[in-house]
Design a protein around this motif. Structure first.
Motif, PDB file in Angstrom:
ATOM      1  N   GLN A  54       0.828  -1.205   0.000  1.00  0.00           N
ATOM      2  CA  GLN A  54       0.000   0.000   0.000  1.00  0.00           C
ATOM      3  C   GLN A  54       0.866   1.260   0.000  1.00  0.00           C
ATOM      4  OE1 GLN A  54      -2.974   0.031   3.056  1.00  0.00           O
ATOM      5  NE2 GLN A  54      -4.241  -1.502   2.036  1.00  0.00           N
ATOM      6  N   GLN A 169     -11.895  -2.309  -5.993  1.00  0.00           N
ATOM      7  CA  GLN A 169     -12.789  -1.238  -6.394  1.00  0.00           C
ATOM      8  C   GLN A 169     -12.001   0.065  -6.446  1.00  0.00           C
ATOM      9  OE1 GLN A 169     -16.033  -0.977  -7.364  1.00  0.00           O
ATOM     10  NE2 GLN A 169     -16.202  -3.211  -7.415  1.00  0.00           N
ATOM     11  N   LYS A 199      -9.466   6.580  -4.897  1.00  0.00           N
ATOM     12  CA  LYS A 199      -9.752   5.700  -3.758  1.00  0.00           C
ATOM     13  C   LYS A 199      -9.668   4.257  -4.210  1.00  0.00           C
ATOM     14  CE  LYS A 199     -13.923   5.717  -2.058  1.00  0.00           C
ATOM     15  NZ  LYS A 199     -15.116   6.142  -1.287  1.00  0.00           N
ATOM     16  N   GLN A 201     -10.010   0.335  -2.933  1.00  0.00           N
ATOM     17  CA  GLN A 201     -10.548  -0.543  -1.889  1.00  0.00           C
ATOM     18  C   GLN A 201     -10.265  -1.992  -2.276  1.00  0.00           C
ATOM     19  OE1 GLN A 201     -12.684   0.432   1.066  1.00  0.00           O
ATOM     20  NE2 GLN A 201     -11.819  -1.578   1.552  1.00  0.00           N
ATOM     21  N   GLU A 203     -10.207  -5.046   0.299  1.00  0.00           N
ATOM     22  CA  GLU A 203     -11.068  -5.936   1.058  1.00  0.00           C
ATOM     23  C   GLU A 203     -12.045  -5.103   1.883  1.00  0.00           C
ATOM     24  OE1 GLU A 203     -10.824  -9.056   0.540  1.00  0.00           O
ATOM     25  OE2 GLU A 203      -8.817  -9.345  -0.278  1.00  0.00           O
ATOM     26  N   ASP A 204     -13.176  -5.718   2.227  1.00  0.00           N
ATOM     27  CA  ASP A 204     -14.178  -4.995   3.011  1.00  0.00           C
ATOM     28  C   ASP A 204     -13.662  -4.617   4.392  1.00  0.00           C
ATOM     29  OD1 ASP A 204     -15.936  -5.176   0.906  1.00  0.00           O
ATOM     30  OD2 ASP A 204     -16.908  -7.000   1.648  1.00  0.00           O
ATOM     31  N   TRP A 206     -10.599  -3.846   5.129  1.00  0.00           N
ATOM     32  CA  TRP A 206      -9.440  -2.970   5.047  1.00  0.00           C
ATOM     33  C   TRP A 206      -9.893  -1.546   4.759  1.00  0.00           C
ATOM     34  CZ3 TRP A 206      -4.288  -3.534   5.922  1.00  0.00           C
ATOM     35  CH2 TRP A 206      -3.812  -4.834   6.103  1.00  0.00           C
ATOM     36  N   PRO A 207      -9.284  -0.566   5.415  1.00  0.00           N
ATOM     37  CA  PRO A 207      -9.646   0.827   5.103  1.00  0.00           C
ATOM     38  C   PRO A 207      -9.204   1.166   3.685  1.00  0.00           C
ATOM     39  CG  PRO A 207      -7.720   0.767   6.543  1.00  0.00           C
ATOM     40  CD  PRO A 207      -8.242  -0.643   6.468  1.00  0.00           C
ATOM     41  N   PRO A 208      -9.951   2.018   2.980  1.00  0.00           N
ATOM     42  CA  PRO A 208      -9.578   2.366   1.606  1.00  0.00           C
ATOM     43  C   PRO A 208      -8.290   3.175   1.564  1.00  0.00           C
ATOM     44  CG  PRO A 208     -11.403   3.731   2.358  1.00  0.00           C
ATOM     45  CD  PRO A 208     -11.189   2.702   3.418  1.00  0.00           C
TER      46      PRO A 208
END
Length: 224
Positions: A54, A169, A199, A201, A203-204, A206-208
């Motif tokens: 990241q 996403q 932005k 994203q 995983e759900d 994980w914070p974006p």
């Protein structure tokens, strides 16, 4: 006559049975502890890999460049084209063991060719075909569609970075106009400038990852 005290055979068998039971419990506990420690270590390694990836993506996206790139129909496209599932952009790639960086193409997308092991892939390719014109080369030779095809083919350009990911996403926030805050959109094509924010994203849980590209990379904005 003095009687010698000792253990009977039954008592000895019971003691040995208890010792064997305790040894089994201790061995089982050690094995569970070892498996737990291994799972924690693997999770920490995966977490560290994700954090490093990241950080690398944030740096690349923050250094995105806005160039006008010719395409085969005598028009130009911005060197930043993306949708909800993929992004093609120009950015500065640091050279190994050097502080000097060079501009290169990058392609970010979700590779789900193997449904059991989907992954986020980042590919890169040297920037060629956009050199300044010369008398010997009076025209810029660049094939935008060939570049996209090279990146999208699984057997084409090897991945620079891979990361396990079940979903991807991408959203893009346009620049403010007339003081009005625009909405996030899932497409950034046929645009004239870089978005205000990107932005990403994975995983759900994980914070974006939110980045301001180009000259706006140091801007601080309220994320909605």
């Amino acid at each position: 006559m003095t009687r010698v005290h000792g253990f009977t055979l039954v008592e000895l068998m019971v003691a040995l049975s208890l010792l064997a039971l305790l040894a089994g419990l201790m061995f089982g506990g050690f094995r569970i502890a070892s498996q737990t420690w291994q799972s924690v270590e693997e999770h920490n390694n995966a977490l560290s890999e994700t954090v490093q990836a990241q950080r690398f993506l944030r740096k690349l996206l923050a250094r995105s460049e806005a160039r006008s790139v010719p395409e085969t129909r005598n028009t130009s496209l911005l060197s930043f084209q993306g949708d909800a599932q993929s992004l093609l952009f120009l950015s500065a790639l640091p050279r190994r063991n050097s502080r000097v960086s060079e501009t290169a193409w990058f392609y970010l997308a979700l590779d789900d060719t193997n449904p059991d092991f989907p992954r986020l892939v980042l590919k890169t390719k040297a920037l060629t075909g956009l050199e300044k014109t010369t008398p010997e080369q009076p025209e810029i030779t660049f094939d935008w569609y060939q570049l996209v095809d090279d990146f999208q083919r699984p057997e084409g350009i090897p991945a620079l970075l891979t990361l396990p990911a079940n979903a991807l996403q991408l959203h893009y926030l346009p620049q403010e106009q007339d003081g009005l805050q625009p909405d996030w959109q899932q497409d950034w094509q046929q645009q004239d400038a870089l978005p205000a924010l990107i932005k990403l994203q994975l995983e759900d849980d994980w914070p974006p990852l939110v980045v301001s590209p180009g000259e706006q990379r140091n801007a601080i904005k309220q994320i909605q």
